[in-house]
Enzyme design. Structure first.
Site, PDB file in Angstrom:
ATOM      1  N   SER A 427       0.823  -1.209   0.000  1.00 49.24           N
ATOM      2  CA  SER A 427       0.000   0.000   0.000  1.00 49.24           C
ATOM      3  C   SER A 427       0.855   1.257   0.000  1.00 49.24           C
ATOM      4  O   SER A 427       0.339   2.359  -0.183  1.00 49.24           O
ATOM      5  CB  SER A 427      -0.916   0.028   1.224  1.00 49.24           C
ATOM      6  OG  SER A 427      -0.144   0.057   2.413  1.00 49.24           O
ATOM      7  N   HIS A 448      -3.017  -3.539  -5.387  1.00 52.19           N
ATOM      8  CA  HIS A 448      -3.326  -3.099  -4.036  1.00 52.19           C
ATOM      9  C   HIS A 448      -4.802  -3.313  -3.733  1.00 52.19           C
ATOM     10  O   HIS A 448      -5.661  -2.540  -4.139  1.00 52.19           O
ATOM     11  CB  HIS A 448      -2.960  -1.619  -3.862  1.00 52.19           C
ATOM     12  CG  HIS A 448      -3.261  -1.094  -2.493  1.00 52.19           C
ATOM     13  ND1 HIS A 448      -3.594   0.216  -2.249  1.00 52.19           N
ATOM     14  CD2 HIS A 448      -3.286  -1.716  -1.281  1.00 52.19           C
ATOM     15  CE1 HIS A 448      -3.810   0.374  -0.959  1.00 52.19           C
ATOM     16  NE2 HIS A 448      -3.632  -0.772  -0.360  1.00 52.19           N
ATOM     17  N   GLU A 460      -6.097  -1.060  -6.821  1.00 51.67           N
ATOM     18  CA  GLU A 460      -5.200  -0.141  -7.517  1.00 51.67           C
ATOM     19  C   GLU A 460      -4.162  -0.974  -8.267  1.00 51.67           C
ATOM     20  O   GLU A 460      -3.436  -1.766  -7.661  1.00 51.67           O
ATOM     21  CB  GLU A 460      -4.518   0.795  -6.512  1.00 51.67           C
ATOM     22  CG  GLU A 460      -5.475   1.810  -5.900  1.00 51.67           C
ATOM     23  CD  GLU A 460      -4.810   2.724  -4.892  1.00 51.67           C
ATOM     24  OE1 GLU A 460      -5.113   3.923  -4.889  1.00 51.67           O
ATOM     25  OE2 GLU A 460      -4.004   2.223  -4.070  1.00 51.67           O
ATOM     26  N   ASN A 498      -4.245   6.410  -0.765  1.00 49.06           N
ATOM     27  CA  ASN A 498      -3.486   6.832   0.413  1.00 49.06           C
ATOM     28  C   ASN A 498      -2.825   8.196   0.218  1.00 49.06           C
ATOM     29  O   ASN A 498      -2.659   8.964   1.171  1.00 49.06           O
ATOM     30  CB  ASN A 498      -2.432   5.787   0.778  1.00 49.06           C
ATOM     31  CG  ASN A 498      -3.054   4.552   1.409  1.00 49.06           C
ATOM     32  OD1 ASN A 498      -4.226   4.575   1.776  1.00 49.06           O
ATOM     33  ND2 ASN A 498      -2.290   3.487   1.533  1.00 49.06           N
TER      34      ASN A 498
END
Length: 593
Positions: A427, A448, A460, A498
Site C-alpha cells: 500500500s 493493491h 489499484e 493513500n
C-alpha cells in the site's frame, strides 16, 4: 439577542440561499428572501414549490404543511425588507467587496438587537464584522449544500462576537434539526478546511497526468466509501468557488497543499466552472445539468483492453487477514488457489479463517452451501512457496516491510515458472524496488487490494516503468473476473487513495494540536458536512496509528513537502503505544475485548 428568531431574512437567493430559506420556512419561521435579481427571486419561489411538492409526494410533509411553508416565504429586491428581521443570513457571492457592502447597508436597516450572519465558507468573519457598526452581533453561519438535506451547520465566532449571539443561532440550528458545531474564524473552518485541501491535491494529481479523472474519482468512492469522487465534487461545488476558498486558505496558512492547483485557475478563466457551466473536469448534458456525457477524454472500453496472459491458477503468499481475504476472492471467482505460508500450520489456520468467512456468508444468505464447499475445494494450503511452481499469477500479501517483500520476490523468481505474473499488494512501498529483486521485473506489478478484500471493490493496479503491457492487461482482466474495479496508477508513494487520504487525516490531527476544534466536532463535521462514512479520528483508530504514521512518513519522504510531515501528536501517541482500537487506546479509549 434573546429573541426567538422567528423572522429571518436571507440575502442572496441562489442555490444555497434558497435551500436555507426552505429549511427555515418548513421550521415555522417567517422568511424574507432578498435578491437584487427578480429572476433569482422567481426561481427561488419555483424551486421551493417544486421541492416541497416532492416532499409531499414522499410523505415527509403534509399538503397543509407545504401550503403554510410557502405562505411564510416572501421575496423582495431591496435590503429595506429586512427591517423587522431578528436574524439576517447573507449568502451573496464570495467576495469581500459584495459582502462588506451588504453589512454596511444592513446596519442602517435592521434593529440594534438583530443578529447578522455571513454564510461564507472562505472569508474572514472578523474582517466582515469590522465593517459593521456593531461587530459584536456578526458571526458566521455556514450551512452545507444541499441545505435541506445536510445536517451540519458551522457556527463561527470572531474575537468580536458576543456569546449571546452565538447561543441564539446555535439554539436555532438545533430547532431546525441541524447539528451545530462551534468553530473559530479561519478560512475553511473545519469541514471545508479539511475537504478543500484534499480536493486540491486530487486536482493536482489529475493535472500531473498521474491518473485519469475517472480512476481518481472511482478510487476515492470505492476505496474510502465517499459519496462522490473529488473531481466530480469540485464540479458540483464550482471550480471558481473552490479556487476562491483555497486562495483564502493559502493566504492564512501558506501551506503549499492549499495553494490552488494551476488547473483550477485555467478552468475558471476559461469559464469551465463545473456543473453550472455544463463543463468542468467532466462534461454535462447542459449548464446546471447533473448527467455526465462522453467527451474527448472519456476512455473507451477498447483502449483499456489488451492482450494478456492466460490465468487459471493463483498463488497467494501470506497467512494474515489480507492474504486469506484475497485467496477467498480468487477462489470464489473460480480460480484454483494455492495459499502458502511460513509453515503448514499457519497455512491451515489461514484456510480455516476462509472457511469461517464463507460460513458467515452462507448464514447471511449471500452464498449457498454448495458454493461454499466448491470454493473451499479450490484452495490448497501449503507450507512453503515451492507450491507456487505451476501458478500463473503469484500475489504476495505479507508484512509491509521492503526487505521482507524483496526476499519473498527473490524466492518467487526462483520458484515460479517463466511467464508467471508476480504481484505485490503493498500500500505504500515502491513496487519497482520489489521488482528489482527478481531477474524479470517486466513480470512484476502492484495489485493493491483494500481491507476487507472480499467486501471492498477497489484494486489499484500499479505498473512500474518496467512492467510489460501484457502483464498490465492481464491484471486488469483478472480484476474484472474477480468482480473488482481496477484503477490504473503509477508507482509512487500512496498511489491514489493513500496519497489523498492520509494528508487529510494528518491535517485533522493538526487541527486538534492547534486547539482549533475537538475530536468529536471534527468527526461530526466530516460525517455530517462531507458525507464521510467515518470521521478522521474514528478512521485513524481503526487503521492503526502506527500504520498511519508509517504511510505519512513514506509520503513525506517521497514528496518532500513540509505540509506532509507527520503531525507531532501522531508521533507522540505511537511512541506511547497508543495505536488505536487494537491496543484499546488511540485518539479515543476503547473497551478491551
Amino acid at each position: 439577542m434573546d429573541t426567538p428568531l422567528s423572522t429571518i431574512a436571507v440575502v442572496g437567493l441562489g442555490t444555497m440561499g434558497t435551500g436555507i430559506a426552505e429549511v427555515l420556512a418548513l421550521a415555522g419561521r417567517e422568511v424574507i428572501g432578498i435578491d437584487i435579481s427578480e429572476a433569482a427571486a422567481r426561481q427561488a419561489v419555483t424551486s421551493l414549490e417544486a421541492s416541497t411538492a416532492r416532499a409531499v409526494g414522499r410523505g415527509r410533509i403534509t399538503e397543509q404543511e407545504r401550503a403554510d411553508a410557502l405562505a411564510r416565504f416572501r421575496t423582495y429586491d431591496t435590503l429595506q425588507a429586512a427591517a423587522d428581521a431578528e436574524l439576517v443570513i447573507e449568502v451573496v457571492p464570495e467576495t469581500y467587496e459584495i459582502k462588506q457592502q451588504v453589512f454596511r447597508e444592513l446596519d442602517a436597516v435592521v434593529s440594534a438587537t438583530a443578529i447578522l450572519a455571513t454564510g461564507t465558507n472562505a472569508l474572514s468573519v472578523t474582517r466582515l464584522a469590522a465593517e459593521s457598526q456593531h461587530p459584536e452581533r456578526v458571526l458566521g453561519l455556514h450551512f452545507f449544500n444541499p441545505a435541506p438535506a445536510m445536517k451540519l451547520v458551522e457556527v463561527v465566532s470572531s474575537v468580536l462576537t458576543a456569546p449571546p449571539a452565538v447561543e441564539a443561532v446555535t439554539r436555532l440550528a438545533r430547532e431546525l434539526g441541524k447539528e451545530p458545531v462551534a468553530v473559530g474564524d479561519r478560512p475553511g473552518f473545519v469541514a471545508d478546511g479539511l475537504l478543500f485541501g484534499y480536493l486540491n491535491q486530487a486536482a493536482a494529481m489529475y493535472e500531473a497526468n498521474y491518473a485519469s479523472r475517472e480512476d481518481i474519482d472511482a478510487a476515492m468512492k470505492l476505496g474510502c466509501g465517499l459519496p462522490m469522487g473529488p473531481l466530480a465534487l469540485l464540479d458540483l461545488i464550482g471550480i471558481d468557488t473552490a479556487r476562491t476558498v483555497l486562495e483564502a486558505m493559502y493566504s492564512a496558512s501558506h501551506d503549499r497543499l492549499h495553494a490552488p492547483a494551476p488547473v483550477l485557475g485555467q478552468l475558471s478563466e476559461a469559464g469551465l466552472t463545473g456543473r453550472k457551466a455544463g463543463r468542468g473536469f467532466y462534461t454535462y448534458d447542459a449548464p446546471g445539468g447533473q448527467d455526465v456525457v462522453p467527451d474527448a477524454l472519456t476512455p473507451s472500453p477498447e483502449a483499456a483492453a489488451g492482450t494478456g496472459r492466460e490465468i487459471a491458477s493463483v498463488g497467494v503468499a501470506g497467512s494474515g487477514t489480507m492474504a486469506s481475504g484475497i485467496a477467498e476472492v480468487f477462489a470464489k471467482a473460480g480460480y484454483t488457489v494455492v495459499l502458502a505460508a511460513r509453515g503448514q500450520e499457519k497455512a491451515d489456520l489461514a484456510k480455516s479463517r476462509i472457511a469461517k468467512s464463507l460460513e458467515r456468508s452462507v448464514t447471511k444468505g449471500r452464498l449457498t452451501a454448495e458454493a461454499r464447499d466448491e470454493t473451499l475445494a479450490r484452495i490448497t494450503a501449503a507450507g512453503s512457496l515451492d507450491a507456487f511452481a505451476e501458478v500463473d499469477l503469484a500475489v504476495e500479501a505479507v508484512a509491509e516491510d521492503l526487505e521482507v517483500k524483496q526476499q519473498l520476490f527473490a524466492n518467487l523468481d526462483k520458484v515460479c515458472r517463466p511467464g508467471a505474473v508476480l504481484a505485490t499488494t503493498t500500500s505504500s512501498l515502491p513496487v519497482i524496488a520489489t521488482a528489482r529483486a527478481t531477474a524479470r521485473p517486466e513480470d512484476v506489478i502492484g495489485m493493491h487490494f483494500f481491507n476487507p478484500a472480499p467486501a471492498m471493490k477497489l484494486v489499484e493496479v500499479v505498473r512500474t516503468v518496467l512492467t510489460a503491457d501484457d502483464v498490465h492487461a492481464t491484471v486488469r482482466a483478472v480484476c474484472t473476473k474477480i468482480r473488482k474495479h481496477p484503477v490504473d496508477c503509477g508507482d509512487r508513494a500512496g498511489f491514489i487513495v493513500n496519497a489523498l487520504l492520509f494528508p487529510y487525516l494528518n491535517n485533522a490531527i493538526k487541527m486538534v494540536e492547534e486547539h482549533y476544534a475537538s475530536l468529536d466536532d471534527i468527526d461530526a463535521a466530516m460525517k455530517l458536512g462531507g458525507g464521510y462514512p467515518m470521521g478522521p479520528f474514528e478512521l485513524l483508530d481503526v487503521v492503526g496509528l502506527d500504520v498511519s504514521l508509517a504511510i505519512e512518513k513514506v509520503l513525506h519522504r517521497e514528496f518532500r513537502d513540509p505540509g506532509l510531515a507527520p503531525a507531532p501528536l501522531l508521533e507522540h501517541l505511537v511512541a506511547a503505544g497508543c495505536l488505536g482500537r487494537k491496543t484499546g487506546r488511540g485518539f479515543r479509549e476503547y473497551a478491551r475485548r
